[in-house]
Scaffold this motif. Structure first.
Motif, PDB file in Angstrom:
ATOM      1  N   ALA A   1      -5.990  12.015 -17.762  1.00  0.00           N
ATOM      2  CA  ALA A   1      -4.641  12.393 -18.178  1.00  0.00           C
ATOM      3  C   ALA A   1      -4.115  11.500 -19.301  1.00  0.00           C
ATOM      4  N   HIS A   2      -4.671  10.309 -19.435  1.00  0.00           N
ATOM      5  CA  HIS A   2      -4.219   9.376 -20.473  1.00  0.00           C
ATOM      6  C   HIS A   2      -5.172   9.338 -21.668  1.00  0.00           C
ATOM      7  N   GLY A   3      -6.040  10.344 -21.757  1.00  0.00           N
ATOM      8  CA  GLY A   3      -6.902  10.469 -22.918  1.00  0.00           C
ATOM      9  C   GLY A   3      -8.133   9.593 -22.910  1.00  0.00           C
ATOM     10  N   HIS A   4      -8.563   9.159 -21.711  1.00  0.00           N
ATOM     11  CA  HIS A   4      -9.729   8.283 -21.615  1.00  0.00           C
ATOM     12  C   HIS A   4     -10.857   8.958 -20.847  1.00  0.00           C
TER      13      HIS A   4
ATOM     14  N   VAL B   1      -1.288   4.527 -11.048  1.00  0.00           N
ATOM     15  CA  VAL B   1      -2.270   5.571 -10.715  1.00  0.00           C
ATOM     16  C   VAL B   1      -1.776   6.364  -9.516  1.00  0.00           C
ATOM     17  N   ALA B   2      -1.513   7.643  -9.718  1.00  0.00           N
ATOM     18  CA  ALA B   2      -1.115   8.499  -8.598  1.00  0.00           C
ATOM     19  C   ALA B   2      -2.241   8.527  -7.567  1.00  0.00           C
ATOM     20  N   GLY B   3      -1.904   8.338  -6.306  1.00  0.00           N
ATOM     21  CA  GLY B   3      -2.918   8.261  -5.257  1.00  0.00           C
ATOM     22  C   GLY B   3      -3.295   6.837  -4.908  1.00  0.00           C
ATOM     23  N   TRP B   4      -2.868   5.880  -5.728  1.00  0.00           N
ATOM     24  CA  TRP B   4      -3.109   4.466  -5.442  1.00  0.00           C
ATOM     25  C   TRP B   4      -1.835   3.743  -5.004  1.00  0.00           C
ATOM     26  N   VAL B   5      -0.719   4.455  -4.948  1.00  0.00           N
ATOM     27  CA  VAL B   5       0.565   3.823  -4.649  1.00  0.00           C
ATOM     28  C   VAL B   5       1.051   4.254  -3.268  1.00  0.00           C
ATOM     29  N   PRO B   6       1.369   3.333  -2.358  1.00  0.00           N
ATOM     30  CA  PRO B   6       1.879   3.707  -1.038  1.00  0.00           C
ATOM     31  C   PRO B   6       3.226   4.411  -1.140  1.00  0.00           C
ATOM     32  N   GLU B   7       3.575   5.141  -0.103  1.00  0.00           N
ATOM     33  CA  GLU B   7       4.870   5.816  -0.086  1.00  0.00           C
ATOM     34  C   GLU B   7       5.998   4.847   0.246  1.00  0.00           C
ATOM     35  N   SER B   8       5.748   3.939   1.217  1.00  0.00           N
ATOM     36  CA  SER B   8       6.818   3.025   1.637  1.00  0.00           C
ATOM     37  C   SER B   8       6.211   1.914   2.489  1.00  0.00           C
ATOM     38  N   ILE B   9       7.038   0.940   2.813  1.00  0.00           N
ATOM     39  CA  ILE B   9       6.657  -0.124   3.734  1.00  0.00           C
ATOM     40  C   ILE B   9       7.356   0.135   5.066  1.00  0.00           C
ATOM     41  N   PRO B  10       6.622   0.148   6.197  1.00  0.00           N
ATOM     42  CA  PRO B  10       7.290   0.338   7.494  1.00  0.00           C
ATOM     43  C   PRO B  10       8.358  -0.719   7.716  1.00  0.00           C
ATOM     44  N   GLU B  11       9.451  -0.315   8.324  1.00  0.00           N
ATOM     45  CA  GLU B  11      10.578  -1.220   8.489  1.00  0.00           C
ATOM     46  C   GLU B  11      10.212  -2.448   9.314  1.00  0.00           C
ATOM     47  N   ALA B  12       9.373  -2.274  10.358  1.00  0.00           N
ATOM     48  CA  ALA B  12       8.979  -3.423  11.170  1.00  0.00           C
ATOM     49  C   ALA B  12       8.193  -4.429  10.341  1.00  0.00           C
ATOM     50  N   ALA B  13       7.352  -3.934   9.442  1.00  0.00           N
ATOM     51  CA  ALA B  13       6.589  -4.821   8.564  1.00  0.00           C
ATOM     52  C   ALA B  13       7.507  -5.544   7.583  1.00  0.00           C
ATOM     53  N   ARG B  14       8.479  -4.816   7.066  1.00  0.00           N
ATOM     54  CA  ARG B  14       9.423  -5.436   6.126  1.00  0.00           C
ATOM     55  C   ARG B  14      10.209  -6.558   6.806  1.00  0.00           C
ATOM     56  N   ARG B  15      10.632  -6.324   8.046  1.00  0.00           N
ATOM     57  CA  ARG B  15      11.379  -7.360   8.775  1.00  0.00           C
ATOM     58  C   ARG B  15      10.506  -8.597   8.996  1.00  0.00           C
ATOM     59  N   ALA B  16       9.216  -8.367   9.339  1.00  0.00           N
ATOM     60  CA  ALA B  16       8.319  -9.495   9.601  1.00  0.00           C
ATOM     61  C   ALA B  16       8.119 -10.359   8.367  1.00  0.00           C
ATOM     62  N   LEU B  17       8.212  -9.770   7.180  1.00  0.00           N
ATOM     63  CA  LEU B  17       7.950 -10.492   5.942  1.00  0.00           C
ATOM     64  C   LEU B  17       9.201 -11.067   5.292  1.00  0.00           C
TER      65      LEU B  17
ATOM     66  N   GLY C   1     -11.659   7.016  -6.100  1.00  0.00           N
ATOM     67  CA  GLY C   1     -12.360   7.198  -7.359  1.00  0.00           C
ATOM     68  C   GLY C   1     -11.877   8.425  -8.102  1.00  0.00           C
ATOM     69  N   ALA C   2     -11.644   9.510  -7.351  1.00  0.00           N
ATOM     70  CA  ALA C   2     -11.157  10.744  -7.974  1.00  0.00           C
ATOM     71  C   ALA C   2      -9.765  10.544  -8.565  1.00  0.00           C
ATOM     72  N   ALA C   3      -8.934   9.747  -7.878  1.00  0.00           N
ATOM     73  CA  ALA C   3      -7.586   9.486  -8.390  1.00  0.00           C
ATOM     74  C   ALA C   3      -7.646   8.699  -9.692  1.00  0.00           C
ATOM     75  N   LEU C   4      -8.541   7.745  -9.779  1.00  0.00           N
ATOM     76  CA  LEU C   4      -8.692   6.980 -11.014  1.00  0.00           C
ATOM     77  C   LEU C   4      -9.226   7.861 -12.140  1.00  0.00           C
ATOM     78  N   ARG C   5     -10.171   8.726 -11.789  1.00  0.00           N
ATOM     79  CA  ARG C   5     -10.721   9.647 -12.790  1.00  0.00           C
ATOM     80  C   ARG C   5      -9.633  10.549 -13.365  1.00  0.00           C
TER      81      ARG C   5
END
Length: 461
Positions: A347-350, A252-268, A338-342
């Protein structure tokens, strides 16, 4: 004989206090209040009055108030206005007790002790009564060892977290000047596992939506109409399947993050989440399971209904419905979820599927991993425990953390004293008895260090 530092004295005292019969009795008293958040007759005021007595004995001042029909308790101890001020938070409400469903006939409102396993049982022992008592006991130890906390403290206790914290935002807005603090130190949620001290710095947001598709009133014979009449269950199944790909990655466009911050990635890096109970190939590609839970978004179908699964009949159902939940990290335009899900379903015919918000919503919020206060807390827990704690950018679940970061404008650090398998929203909620003295010692060390720290060291004020 080795000299014992005052800090070590406070930590040892905290461990001893949490291991004695008085702590066990105090925990039993808290559990005995049946504070089911969904029960309008639950003894909320009585619980807060009981907690207030304990804090009063430690030299805290009390203020009780009501917001949106729910009671709150604020306890404060102001020692020196030039010193850092720490805000604590806890909730005394619980999910329903689920009496009759606990193993071995246990009463959810009675502290149960299993000698063979070393587990203690009771509704709220993990979420959140036991965790509050740990922090309260740690403060008691520091005051006894030092003669003071060394910092100023406010602790806000609510009775509605399990139903979305009604009134909490209004309380913090109204009492913003009264609650002025440099950072939040609180405890809720689970550690990464029972034995590993853990910090998390915020929480993923949570938003749920009810999807419904009705085609007619009443079912139609599956033989007479099958293959020539729309089946809303099949249609909704296709709509739901479009929300992720076949491996569970969000589409779903609008439900997906752009990226993970590098500091967060290192911590994990190298972290195994949820006690290892994960499907490594499920979810967003090119991410580890830890990154998917603590730094990314996920959508889940919580319920899906059509017809009567207990007694199906030879009929095409007239309607189908489902509840979809999104867990999301900061950086998502959550007003547009909600608007992004709508837009996605259209767009997928639903386009015939209706969407309605379902239940309370928590906003995503988190303190940056590289904030100075985080490094301070990590060093303190490492000093007490002997090794560095795990740092999670966000709790996988949801908490009202955004109220503290947005309304009060303070960094937030959560030090949980539970673990993933504690069954906190199910029958047989429990914690290992050994976690109480260990966690209380950790918190005593952290509170002791806060009492010696400057605002500059904490990166606040």
């Amino acid at each position: 004989m080795l000299d014992t530092s005052p800090r070590d004295t406070a930590v040892d005292l905290a461990r001893n206090l949490a291991g004695d019969d008085a702590f066990r009795a105090a925990l039993a008293d808290l559990i005995a209040f049946p504070t089911d958040a969904s029960d309008p007759d639950a003894p909320r005021h009585a619980y807060l009055a009981h907690v207030a007595q304990g804090f009063a004995a430690m030299g805290f001042e009390m203020q009780g108030f009501t917001s949106d029909g729910h009671p709150f308790l604020l306890v404060s101890r102001i020692e020196d206005t030039t010193r850092p001020t720490v805000l604590g938070y806890a909730h005394g409400d619980t999910v329903p007790g689920m009496a009759g469903r606990w193993a071995d006939g246990r009463d959810p409102w009675v502290l149960g002790v299993a000698q063979d396993s070393g587990l203690w049982y009771g509704r709220g022992i993990a979420d959140n009564k036991g965790q509050m008592l740990v922090n309260m006991t740690a403060m008691q130890a520091v005051i006894a060892a030092r003669g003071s906390l060394g910092f100023n403290a406010h602790i806000l206790i609510e009775m509605g977290e399990e139903i979305g914290s009604p009134g909490l935002r209004k309380v913090c807005e109204k009492l913003k000047s009264r609650l002025k603090a440099d950072l939040l130190i609180a405890s809720d949620g689970p550690r990464i596992d029972a034995a590993t001290p853990t910090l998390f710095l915020g929480a993923r947001g949570g938003a749920s939506f009810r999807l419904q598709l009705r085609r007619r009133m009443g079912g139609r014979h599956s033989g007479n109409f099958g293959g020539a009449l729309k089946n809303p269950a099949l249609e909704l199944a296709h709509a739901l399947a479009s929300i992720t790909d076949a491996r569970g990655a969000l589409q779903v466009a609008g439900w997906v993050p752009e990226s993970i911050p590098e500091a967060a990635r290192r911590a994990l890096t190298g972290l195994t989440p949820a006690g290892g109970e994960v499907d490594p190939e499920w979810g967003a590609p090119d991410l580890t399971p830890a990154e998917r839970i603590h730094a990314w978004n996920s959508a889940e179908i919580l319920a899906f209904s059509a017809g009567d699964i207990a007694q199906p009949v030879n009929a095409i159902p007239d309607m189908a419905e489902a509840v979809v939940q999104l867990r999301y990290v900061p950086g998502i335009a959550d007003a547009d979820l909600g608007a992004a899900l709508r837009a996605h379903l259209d767009a997928h015919g639903h386009g015939d599927v209706t969407i309605a918000a379902q239940g309370p919503r928590f906003r995503a919020s988190a303190t940056p991993v590289d904030h100075p206060a985080v490094g301070f807390a990590v060093a303190s827990l490492a000093r007490t425990h002997g090794s560095a704690p795990v740092v999670l950018p966000s709790l996988g679940g949801s908490l009202p953390n955004d109220i503290f970061t947005e309304v009060l404008g303070i960094p937030t650090i959560w030090v949980p004293h539970s673990y993933p398998g504690c069954s906190q929203h199910a029958p047989d909620e429990h914690l290992p008895a050994a976690i109480f003295p260990e966690a209380t010692g950790l918190m005593a060390g952290l509170y002791w260090d806060l009492g010696a720290a400057s605002k500059a060291v904490l990166g606040v004020g």
